[in-house]
Design a protein around this motif. Structure first.
Motif, PDB file in Angstrom:
ATOM      1  N   ALA A  93     -29.704 -43.709 -46.640  1.00 33.56           N
ATOM      2  CA  ALA A  93     -28.282 -43.570 -46.105  1.00 33.56           C
ATOM      3  C   ALA A  93     -29.426 -41.736 -46.763  1.00 33.56           C
ATOM      4  CB  ALA A  93     -27.812 -43.807 -45.913  1.00 33.56           C
ATOM      5  N   VAL A  94     -28.852 -40.305 -46.121  1.00 36.92           N
ATOM      6  CA  VAL A  94     -28.528 -39.695 -46.447  1.00 36.92           C
ATOM      7  C   VAL A  94     -27.050 -39.199 -46.163  1.00 36.92           C
ATOM      8  CG1 VAL A  94     -29.558 -37.051 -45.846  1.00 36.92           C
ATOM      9  CG2 VAL A  94     -30.733 -39.082 -45.804  1.00 36.92           C
ATOM     10  N   ILE A  95     -26.540 -38.483 -47.403  1.00 31.73           N
ATOM     11  CA  ILE A  95     -25.339 -38.705 -47.689  1.00 31.73           C
ATOM     12  C   ILE A  95     -24.708 -36.623 -47.697  1.00 31.73           C
ATOM     13  CG2 ILE A  95     -22.922 -38.907 -48.009  1.00 31.73           C
ATOM     14  CD1 ILE A  95     -24.860 -41.797 -49.390  1.00 31.73           C
ATOM     15  N   PHE A  96     -24.501 -35.985 -46.840  1.00 30.42           N
ATOM     16  CA  PHE A  96     -23.482 -35.011 -47.712  1.00 30.42           C
ATOM     17  C   PHE A  96     -21.982 -35.328 -48.257  1.00 30.42           C
ATOM     18  CE2 PHE A  96     -25.463 -33.030 -43.590  1.00 30.42           C
ATOM     19  CZ  PHE A  96     -26.102 -32.140 -44.200  1.00 30.42           C
ATOM     20  N   ALA A  97     -22.121 -34.902 -49.395  1.00 30.07           N
ATOM     21  CA  ALA A  97     -21.118 -35.275 -50.212  1.00 30.07           C
ATOM     22  C   ALA A  97     -20.809 -33.636 -50.673  1.00 30.07           C
ATOM     23  CB  ALA A  97     -21.419 -35.803 -51.831  1.00 30.07           C
ATOM     24  N   ASP A  98     -19.096 -33.336 -50.536  1.00 27.65           N
ATOM     25  CA  ASP A  98     -18.190 -32.443 -51.062  1.00 27.65           C
ATOM     26  C   ASP A  98     -18.751 -32.854 -52.996  1.00 27.65           C
ATOM     27  OD1 ASP A  98     -16.537 -33.609 -51.955  1.00 27.65           O
ATOM     28  OD2 ASP A  98     -14.503 -32.558 -50.292  1.00 27.65           O
ATOM     29  N   SER A  99     -17.598 -31.202 -52.970  1.00 22.82           N
ATOM     30  CA  SER A  99     -17.444 -30.950 -54.607  1.00 22.82           C
ATOM     31  C   SER A  99     -15.992 -31.627 -54.872  1.00 22.82           C
ATOM     32  CB  SER A  99     -17.465 -29.544 -54.689  1.00 22.82           C
ATOM     33  OG  SER A  99     -16.392 -28.535 -54.555  1.00 22.82           O
ATOM     34  N   SER A 100     -15.349 -31.998 -54.386  1.00 24.03           N
ATOM     35  CA  SER A 100     -14.371 -32.912 -54.811  1.00 24.03           C
ATOM     36  C   SER A 100     -14.369 -34.122 -55.776  1.00 24.03           C
ATOM     37  CB  SER A 100     -13.435 -33.265 -53.704  1.00 24.03           C
ATOM     38  OG  SER A 100     -14.388 -34.418 -53.179  1.00 24.03           O
ATOM     39  N   THR A 101     -13.278 -34.336 -56.716  1.00 18.76           N
ATOM     40  CA  THR A 101     -13.364 -35.470 -57.573  1.00 18.76           C
ATOM     41  C   THR A 101     -13.509 -36.373 -57.008  1.00 18.76           C
ATOM     42  OG1 THR A 101     -11.510 -35.199 -58.282  1.00 18.76           O
ATOM     43  CG2 THR A 101     -12.629 -33.758 -59.852  1.00 18.76           C
ATOM     44  N   THR A 102     -12.798 -37.113 -55.957  1.00 18.16           N
ATOM     45  CA  THR A 102     -12.608 -38.131 -54.778  1.00 18.16           C
ATOM     46  C   THR A 102     -14.226 -38.719 -55.143  1.00 18.16           C
ATOM     47  OG1 THR A 102     -10.387 -37.823 -54.508  1.00 18.16           O
ATOM     48  CG2 THR A 102     -11.602 -38.745 -53.244  1.00 18.16           C
ATOM     49  N   VAL A 103     -14.877 -37.807 -54.232  1.00 19.01           N
ATOM     50  CA  VAL A 103     -15.845 -38.516 -53.581  1.00 19.01           C
ATOM     51  C   VAL A 103     -16.877 -38.330 -54.866  1.00 19.01           C
ATOM     52  CG1 VAL A 103     -17.655 -37.419 -52.311  1.00 19.01           C
ATOM     53  CG2 VAL A 103     -16.100 -37.042 -51.276  1.00 19.01           C
TER      54      VAL A 103
END
Length: 242
Positions: A93-103
Protein backbone atom coordinates in the motif's frame (compact mmCIF):
# COMPACT_ATOMS: atom_id res chain seq x y z
CA UNK A 1 18.12 48.84 3.75
CA UNK A 2 15.04 50.99 4.44
CA UNK A 3 12.92 50.14 7.53
CA UNK A 4 10.03 48.75 5.44
CA UNK A 5 12.44 46.58 3.44
CA UNK A 6 14.08 45.35 6.63
CA UNK A 7 10.69 44.49 8.10
CA UNK A 8 9.78 42.46 5.02
CA UNK A 9 13.08 40.60 5.27
CA UNK A 10 12.54 39.92 8.98
CA UNK A 11 9.09 38.55 8.21
CA UNK A 12 10.48 36.36 5.41
CA UNK A 13 13.13 34.87 7.70
CA UNK A 14 10.73 34.24 10.57
CA UNK A 15 8.11 32.81 8.22
CA UNK A 16 10.60 30.34 6.75
CA UNK A 17 12.19 29.25 10.03
CA UNK A 18 9.31 29.73 12.44
CA UNK A 19 11.60 31.72 14.71
CA UNK A 20 14.80 33.78 14.63
CA UNK A 21 17.20 35.33 17.11
CA UNK A 22 18.13 39.00 17.23
CA UNK A 23 21.71 38.05 16.34
CA UNK A 24 20.63 36.10 13.25
CA UNK A 25 18.30 38.84 12.04
CA UNK A 26 21.00 41.46 12.52
CA UNK A 27 23.50 39.40 10.53
CA UNK A 28 21.09 38.67 7.67
CA UNK A 29 19.75 42.22 7.35
CA UNK A 30 22.97 44.12 8.05
CA UNK A 31 21.29 46.14 10.81
CA UNK A 32 22.48 46.56 14.39
CA UNK A 33 21.03 44.36 17.11
CA UNK A 34 19.56 47.47 18.76
CA UNK A 35 17.76 48.34 15.53
CA UNK A 36 16.44 44.80 15.19
CA UNK A 37 15.13 44.86 18.76
CA UNK A 38 13.23 48.07 18.02
CA UNK A 39 11.86 46.52 14.82
CA UNK A 40 10.67 43.43 16.70
CA UNK A 41 9.04 45.46 19.45
CA UNK A 42 7.17 47.50 16.84
CA UNK A 43 6.12 44.41 14.87
CA UNK A 44 4.96 42.65 18.04
CA UNK A 45 2.74 45.59 18.98
CA UNK A 46 1.18 45.44 15.51
CA UNK A 47 0.48 41.73 15.96
CA UNK A 48 2.73 40.61 13.11
CA UNK A 49 5.09 38.43 15.17
CA UNK A 50 5.50 37.40 18.81
CA UNK A 51 8.48 38.93 20.58
CA UNK A 52 10.45 36.48 22.71
CA UNK A 53 13.54 36.71 24.87
CA UNK A 54 16.39 37.03 22.41
CA UNK A 55 14.33 37.10 19.25
CA UNK A 56 10.86 36.46 17.82
CA UNK A 57 8.60 33.68 16.54
CA UNK A 58 5.92 33.42 13.88
CA UNK A 59 2.49 33.97 15.43
CA UNK A 60 1.30 30.43 14.68
CA UNK A 61 4.59 28.84 15.75
CA UNK A 62 3.58 28.44 19.39
CA UNK A 63 0.22 26.92 18.43
CA UNK A 64 2.02 23.69 17.63
CA UNK A 65 2.94 21.95 20.89
CA UNK A 66 6.53 20.66 21.11
CA UNK A 67 6.82 17.16 19.69
CA UNK A 68 8.51 15.81 22.80
CA UNK A 69 5.54 16.96 24.90
CA UNK A 70 2.95 15.39 22.61
CA UNK A 71 4.93 12.18 22.30
CA UNK A 72 4.99 11.72 26.08
CA UNK A 73 1.20 11.88 26.37
CA UNK A 74 -1.23 8.92 26.12
CA UNK A 75 1.45 6.55 24.84
CA UNK A 76 -0.38 3.32 25.62
CA UNK A 77 -3.65 4.58 24.16
CA UNK A 78 -1.99 5.91 21.00
CA UNK A 79 -0.16 2.63 20.42
CA UNK A 80 -3.39 0.64 20.77
CA UNK A 81 -5.18 2.84 18.24
CA UNK A 82 -2.18 2.68 15.90
CA UNK A 83 -2.01 -1.11 16.08
CA UNK A 84 -5.69 -1.38 15.13
CA UNK A 85 -5.14 0.94 12.17
CA UNK A 86 -2.14 -1.07 10.96
CA UNK A 87 -4.40 -4.09 10.49
CA UNK A 88 -6.20 -2.23 7.71
CA UNK A 89 -3.06 -1.67 5.68
CA UNK A 90 -2.51 -4.16 2.90
CA UNK A 91 0.69 -5.43 1.32
CA UNK A 92 2.30 -2.87 -1.00
CA UNK A 93 0.00 0.00 0.00
CA UNK A 94 0.87 3.67 -0.47
CA UNK A 95 -0.01 5.67 2.64
CA UNK A 96 -0.21 9.35 3.42
CA UNK A 97 0.71 9.93 7.07
CA UNK A 98 0.44 13.20 8.95
CA UNK A 99 2.99 14.38 11.52
CA UNK A 100 1.01 13.28 14.59
CA UNK A 101 2.56 11.13 17.30
CA UNK A 102 -0.41 8.75 17.02
CA UNK A 103 0.13 8.03 13.33
CA UNK A 104 3.88 7.75 13.90
CA UNK A 105 3.14 4.77 16.13
CA UNK A 106 1.71 2.86 13.16
CA UNK A 107 5.17 2.59 11.58
CA UNK A 108 6.58 -0.27 13.73
CA UNK A 109 3.68 -2.46 12.58
CA UNK A 110 4.54 -1.98 8.88
CA UNK A 111 7.90 -3.72 8.69
CA UNK A 112 6.65 -6.77 6.74
CA UNK A 113 4.11 -5.07 4.48
CA UNK A 114 6.33 -3.48 1.79
CA UNK A 115 4.45 -0.19 2.04
CA UNK A 116 5.40 3.36 1.07
CA UNK A 117 4.73 6.13 3.57
CA UNK A 118 4.43 9.73 2.32
CA UNK A 119 4.56 12.17 5.21
CA UNK A 120 5.04 15.80 6.21
CA UNK A 121 6.33 14.72 9.62
CA UNK A 122 10.09 14.55 10.06
CA UNK A 123 9.80 12.28 13.09
CA UNK A 124 7.46 9.95 11.20
CA UNK A 125 9.99 9.79 8.37
CA UNK A 126 12.77 9.09 10.89
CA UNK A 127 10.67 6.32 12.43
CA UNK A 128 10.29 4.79 8.96
CA UNK A 129 14.07 4.82 8.61
CA UNK A 130 14.43 3.13 11.98
CA UNK A 131 12.14 0.27 10.94
CA UNK A 132 13.29 0.07 7.29
CA UNK A 133 9.93 1.24 5.94
CA UNK A 134 10.14 3.12 2.63
CA UNK A 135 9.33 6.79 3.17
CA UNK A 136 8.90 9.92 1.07
CA UNK A 137 9.11 13.20 2.98
CA UNK A 138 7.36 16.28 1.64
CA UNK A 139 9.09 19.59 1.33
CA UNK A 140 7.82 22.71 3.03
CA UNK A 141 8.49 25.14 5.84
CA UNK A 142 9.61 23.42 9.04
CA UNK A 143 8.06 24.04 12.45
CA UNK A 144 11.01 23.18 14.66
CA UNK A 145 8.85 22.47 17.69
CA UNK A 146 6.52 19.93 16.10
CA UNK A 147 8.83 18.75 13.27
CA UNK A 148 5.96 19.39 10.86
CA UNK A 149 6.36 20.58 7.27
CA UNK A 150 3.70 22.88 5.85
CA UNK A 151 3.31 25.37 3.01
CA UNK A 152 2.94 25.14 -0.75
CA UNK A 153 5.71 22.55 -1.18
CA UNK A 154 4.00 20.17 1.26
CA UNK A 155 0.62 20.69 -0.42
CA UNK A 156 2.09 20.10 -3.89
CA UNK A 157 3.69 16.89 -2.69
CA UNK A 158 0.30 15.63 -1.52
CA UNK A 159 -1.27 16.56 -4.84
CA UNK A 160 1.46 14.78 -6.81
CA UNK A 161 0.76 11.32 -5.40
CA UNK A 162 -2.26 9.04 -5.18
CA UNK A 163 -2.47 7.01 -1.97
CA UNK A 164 -4.54 4.07 -0.87
CA UNK A 165 -5.27 5.76 2.44
CA UNK A 166 -4.53 8.78 4.59
CA UNK A 167 -3.86 8.19 8.27
CA UNK A 168 -4.32 11.30 10.37
CA UNK A 169 -5.02 12.48 13.87
CA UNK A 170 -6.24 15.84 15.17
CA UNK A 171 -6.17 18.33 18.02
CA UNK A 172 -9.76 17.54 18.92
CA UNK A 173 -13.18 16.47 17.71
CA UNK A 174 -16.63 17.49 18.92
CA UNK A 175 -20.15 17.84 17.61
CA UNK A 176 -19.16 20.65 15.26
CA UNK A 177 -16.18 19.08 13.54
CA UNK A 178 -12.58 17.97 13.62
CA UNK A 179 -9.94 20.52 14.62
CA UNK A 180 -6.30 21.37 14.05
CA UNK A 181 -4.03 24.07 15.40
CA UNK A 182 -3.40 26.16 12.27
CA UNK A 183 -4.77 26.72 8.79
CA UNK A 184 -1.36 25.73 7.37
CA UNK A 185 -1.55 22.30 9.00
CA UNK A 186 -5.14 21.91 7.79
CA UNK A 187 -4.15 22.74 4.19
CA UNK A 188 -1.63 19.89 4.02
CA UNK A 189 -3.96 17.37 5.64
CA UNK A 190 -6.83 18.36 3.36
CA UNK A 191 -4.60 17.95 0.29
CA UNK A 192 -3.56 14.48 1.46
CA UNK A 193 -7.18 13.54 2.11
CA UNK A 194 -8.20 14.66 -1.37
CA UNK A 195 -5.50 12.46 -2.91
CA UNK A 196 -6.29 9.33 -0.91
CA UNK A 197 -8.85 6.62 -1.65
CA UNK A 198 -9.73 6.30 2.05
CA UNK A 199 -9.29 8.63 5.02
CA UNK A 200 -8.81 7.12 8.48
CA UNK A 201 -8.90 9.25 11.63
CA UNK A 202 -6.96 7.98 14.65
CA UNK A 203 -7.70 9.65 18.00
CA UNK A 204 -7.53 8.48 21.59
CA UNK A 205 -10.21 9.43 24.11
CA UNK A 206 -8.38 12.60 25.21
CA UNK A 207 -9.23 14.20 21.84
CA UNK A 208 -12.99 13.60 22.07
CA UNK A 209 -15.26 16.57 22.81
CA UNK A 210 -12.28 18.89 22.58
CA UNK A 211 -12.61 21.99 20.40
CA UNK A 212 -9.70 23.50 18.49
CA UNK A 213 -8.87 26.73 16.72
CA UNK A 214 -9.30 25.72 13.08
CA UNK A 215 -11.82 23.29 11.62
CA UNK A 216 -10.39 20.52 9.43
CA UNK A 217 -12.43 20.02 6.25
CA UNK A 218 -12.14 16.23 6.06
CA UNK A 219 -14.91 13.64 6.36
CA UNK A 220 -13.16 10.46 7.53
CA UNK A 221 -14.29 7.13 6.14
CA UNK A 222 -13.20 5.39 9.34
CA UNK A 223 -12.69 6.70 12.87
CA UNK A 224 -10.60 4.54 15.23
CA UNK A 225 -10.72 5.47 18.91
CA UNK A 226 -10.63 4.05 22.42
CA UNK A 227 -13.15 6.62 23.61
CA UNK A 228 -16.89 7.21 23.34
CA UNK A 229 -17.57 9.03 20.06
CA UNK A 230 -21.18 9.86 20.95
CA UNK A 231 -21.97 13.41 19.94
CA UNK A 232 -18.96 13.76 17.64
CA UNK A 233 -19.35 14.97 14.06
CA UNK A 234 -18.82 11.58 12.42
CA UNK A 235 -22.11 11.10 10.58
CA UNK A 236 -21.64 8.56 7.80
CA UNK A 237 -18.30 7.45 9.25
CA UNK A 238 -17.54 3.89 10.25
CA UNK A 239 -16.53 4.07 13.91
CA UNK A 240 -14.22 1.41 15.32
CA UNK A 241 -14.01 1.56 19.09
CA UNK A 242 -11.21 -0.54 20.55
Amino acid sequence: MFPIEREKEILRIIDCEGKASVETLAELTGASEMTIRRDLERMDKRGIIIRTHGGAVRRDYLDEAPFINRDAQMRTEKSAVAKRASGMISEGAVIFADSSTTVMRVVPFLTDKNVTVITNGLMTAAECGKYSVRAICSGGALNGLSYTLTGIEAVKCAQRYRADMFLFSCKGIDGYGIYESTAEVCAVKEAMAASAAKNILLADYSKINVAGKVRLDISPDIFITDGDPAGCAVTGTEVIRI
